[in-house]
Structure formats: C-alpha cells, structure tokens
Design an enzyme around this catalytic site. Structure first.
Site, PDB file in Angstrom:
ATOM      1  N   SER A 197       0.841  -1.190   0.000  1.00 51.99           N
ATOM      2  CA  SER A 197       0.000   0.000   0.000  1.00 51.99           C
ATOM      3  C   SER A 197       0.886   1.255   0.000  1.00 51.99           C
ATOM      4  CB  SER A 197      -0.940  -0.044   1.211  1.00 51.99           C
ATOM      5  OG  SER A 197      -1.997   0.866   1.089  1.00 51.99           O
ATOM      6  N   ASP A 215      -5.652  -4.562  -2.180  1.00 55.01           N
ATOM      7  CA  ASP A 215      -4.589  -4.017  -1.341  1.00 55.01           C
ATOM      8  C   ASP A 215      -3.695  -5.119  -0.770  1.00 55.01           C
ATOM      9  OD1 ASP A 215      -3.291  -2.910   1.134  1.00 55.01           O
ATOM     10  OD2 ASP A 215      -4.366  -1.110   0.496  1.00 55.01           O
TER      11      ASP A 215
END
Length: 402
Positions: free
Chosen positions: A184, A300
C-alpha cells in the site's frame, strides 16, 4: 515461481472474522482506548434495522426540514462530524480486517527477518521471479552490506514513512542499494526512494494531493488522482531503478486471498500499476470491489502482507500504526518508539482514510523522523551497516554454480 498452500477457511469462519474485525476497529470509540464491549444481543435484526433507519433519516432529513440560516451557520454537532461516507466505512472495515489478520500473525510477513521462502511456506505467497532474476538476486545478496527496510500499509499516513526514510538517509542506513519492500503506502515510499526524489519534494507533492482530495473528495477518485501524480512525479527510468531492489506486496484474489510479491518491472507504468494495485482498498480507491494487475484480480497488499520481507538477510520493519495496538512484535520503527505526545489510534486511522491539513502532515513527517531517530540510537549504524566488500572470485564461482 514458487508456490505454497494454506488451509482453506470455511465460510462460517470468514463471517466470524469479519464480525470480529469490526469489533477491533480502533476508531469505533471516541478515545484512544479500545471500545467497551456491548451487551450480548439475541438478534442482529435491531442493529440492522437501526442502521437502515439512520441511513434513511440522514438522507431524508434535508428534504423534510430545511435548516434556518442561523442553524446552517452554526457549527455541526459532534454526531454529524463523525459521519463517514459509505466508501470510507468500507475502508474502515478493510483496515479492521487487515488488523485482525495482522494480530493473528497471518498478514504481516512474519517475525524478525523471515526470508521470503519462509513466508511462502506459511502464508501461501506467490513470488514472481524468472530464472534469470533468481540468479541475479543471489549475486545481489552477496553484495548487500546492511539490512533491508519494509514499510507497512499506511493509507494517507504516508508522511510518516517519508519522515522515517529521511532519518534513515541522514543516519546512513539507506543507500542506493538498500533492499526495500512495502505494501500500500509502503510500496509507494519504496518507489519514491528508488526514484531518487527527495523526501521534502515528495512531502510537498503529498500536500498538493491532500489539498485536491479535501476540495474535491477522496473516496472513489483517489486512485485516479494518485496515478496521475505518480506519473508526473516519478522518472521515466523508474522500472530500471526498482528492478530487483524493491518488492511490492499485492493481494491476489482467486478462491482465497494470496500474497503476491513483485520485484521485476517492464516499464515505469508497470511500477505505478503495481503500487496502485498494492494500495487498492476495495470500494475506496475506485468505485469497484477489485482491480486487475497483469491479468490477475487483486486488492490491497496490506491484507496478506502488511510488512513484506525484503531480499536482504535481515529486514527492519516499519509500521505507521502503534505496533502494540496491533499486537505485533519484532517491529523496528513505529509510534511505540516514542509514545509521548502521540495522536490517538482513532486519529491515526481517520487520517489514514481522510486527508489531514498540512500542519498535521508536517507533524506526521516529524513523528516519523523522531521514531526512526529513537531506533537509530538503539541500533548504531556502524553495527548495522557493514563496510561494502567487493565480490571475490569464489563468490562468482558459487553464483555460476547455482
């Protein structure tokens, strides 16, 4: 490509994990303390009906009664300030689920300096490397003179990672060859460090992005805005700088989520797509539940590899959230390094999803720098980073044998 398998989680257990994840959200209380448990309920219907009723009333209120000019000018009540859009609620739920997996030890990449093979065996990680890349990495490992650094998922707490990186540069821990890994926002900072841009320039770009999001909104459009910013800010030879040095963690979706580590890139666009995919919180970065990366359905990377391992024999892990709050051990740099004058966990999670003011972004940068400085005092650079030694003839002979 290395593969491993993990146990299949039954559907009932998945639903239980989601319910526990919601209960673990640090921002479900107005204080920095964990939320007090609610009395046991015999049925979920009242909660569901109450939620629907609040959503219905919140949408119908403007049509039923228009506020007077005086009421419109008055400060919003605390309850209104606490409302979040559906997209932000989705992000909160996702962070809560990631926190749950991290606490269980299944989503943060292992303890201490676990090698990627060890992580694969435990978490079913897919490691994308071609045969020639494996050979090249063996050579690079013999040349490494210090630990690698792994940056956690952080959302819009990105300036914290910038402050940490600046301190590591200033103290001599980060060089042009230091292995990096991240998921991320942690993946983005890895690309920025490898690009050669300064942390101060990156902080200013972050402020510009935050200002755009404050004025025009964050949810559903952050992905497009971020991609445009990275395309303009990062150099055209980014992929050359990143190949073999940084590892980007992504969560691949199939019949179950699996961690995917990527450290070879074909172009600048490929690197940007990788870090955007690594940051893809479902329903938050864009109005869709997942995205595609190299013909794979992905989300993610923080869900499966919160702090992925680097290619170095030792990895120092950096977490933008209080490690003790997530139940983590073996974290090198985190807000726990300097617990005084900290923001509450609730504030941190709110800032991770909604852009803070420039003053807060500057403060996050300073806190990251200070936490890294505390770690540096406990880990002197002359003991952590060895003097660089060239490869010997025997080293090259061993490489050619592999």
């Amino acid at each position: 490509m290395l593969r491993a398998t993990t146990r299949l989680v039954a559907g009932g257990r998945r639903r239980a994990l989601l319910m526990v994840a919601v209960s673990l959200l640090p921002f479900s209380s107005t204080s920095g303390l964990p939320p007090k448990p609610n009395p046991p309920s015999t049925s979920a219907r009242p909660l569901r009906h109450g939620l629907l009723r609040r959503l219905t009333l919140s949408r119908a209120a403007p049509e039923e009664q228009q506020p007077s000019p005086a009421e419109a000018a008055a400060p919003a009540p605390a309850e209104a300030e606490e409302r979040r859009s559906l997209a932000v609620r989705t992000g909160e739920l996702f962070l809560g689920l990631a926190a749950l997996l991290v606490r269980s030890g299944r989503g943060w990449g292992g303890k201490g300096a676990a090698a990627v093979e060890e992580v694969e065996a435990r978490d079913g990680v897919i490691w994308e490397q071609r045969a020639e890349d494996v050979e090249a990495e063996i050579g690079r490992r013999r040349e490494l003179v210090g630990p690698g650094f792994s940056f956690s998922a952080a959302g819009l707490l990105f300036p914290y990672h910038l402050g940490v990186a600046q301190c590591l540069f200033d103290r001599g821990y980060l060089t042009e060859r230091t292995p990096l890994a991240g998921s991320s926002a942690g993946a983005i900072i890895c690309a920025v460090i490898a690009s050669g841009n300064t942390m101060q320039d990156t902080l200013q770009v972050t402020k510009d992005l935050a200002d755009d999001c404050r004025r025009k909104g964050t949810a559903f459009r952050l992905g497009a805005v971020l991609k445009d910013v990275l395309d303009r800010f990062l150099p055209d030879d980014l992929h050359i700088r990143c190949n073999g040095r940084i590892r980007v963690a992504i969560t691949q979706l199939s019949w179950r989520p699996r961690g995917l580590l990527v450290d070879q890139f074909d172009s600048k666009e490929d690197v940007i797509n990788a870090v955007i995919t690594s940051s893809f919180i479902p329903g938050y970065l864009a109005p869709r539940p997942a995205t595609y990366f190299r013909n794979r359905l992905c989300i993610d990377g923080g869900l499966t590899l919160f702090m992925p391992p680097t290619s170095a024999s030792e990895t120092v892990r950096i977490c933008a959230f209080p490690a003790s709050r997530l139940g983590l051990q073996g974290i090198g740099i985190s807000p726990d390094c300097n617990p005084e004058n900290r923001a509450s966990p609730r504030q941190l999670f709110n800032w991770a999803l909604e852009p803070a003011e420039d003053e807060v972004l500057d403060r996050l940068y300073e806190l990251g720098y200070q936490d890294a400085a505390v770690w540096a005092e406990q880990s002197p650079v002359d003991l952590i980073v060895k003097k660089e030694q060239p490869l010997t003839a025997k080293d090259y002979e061993d490489i050619n044998k592999t």
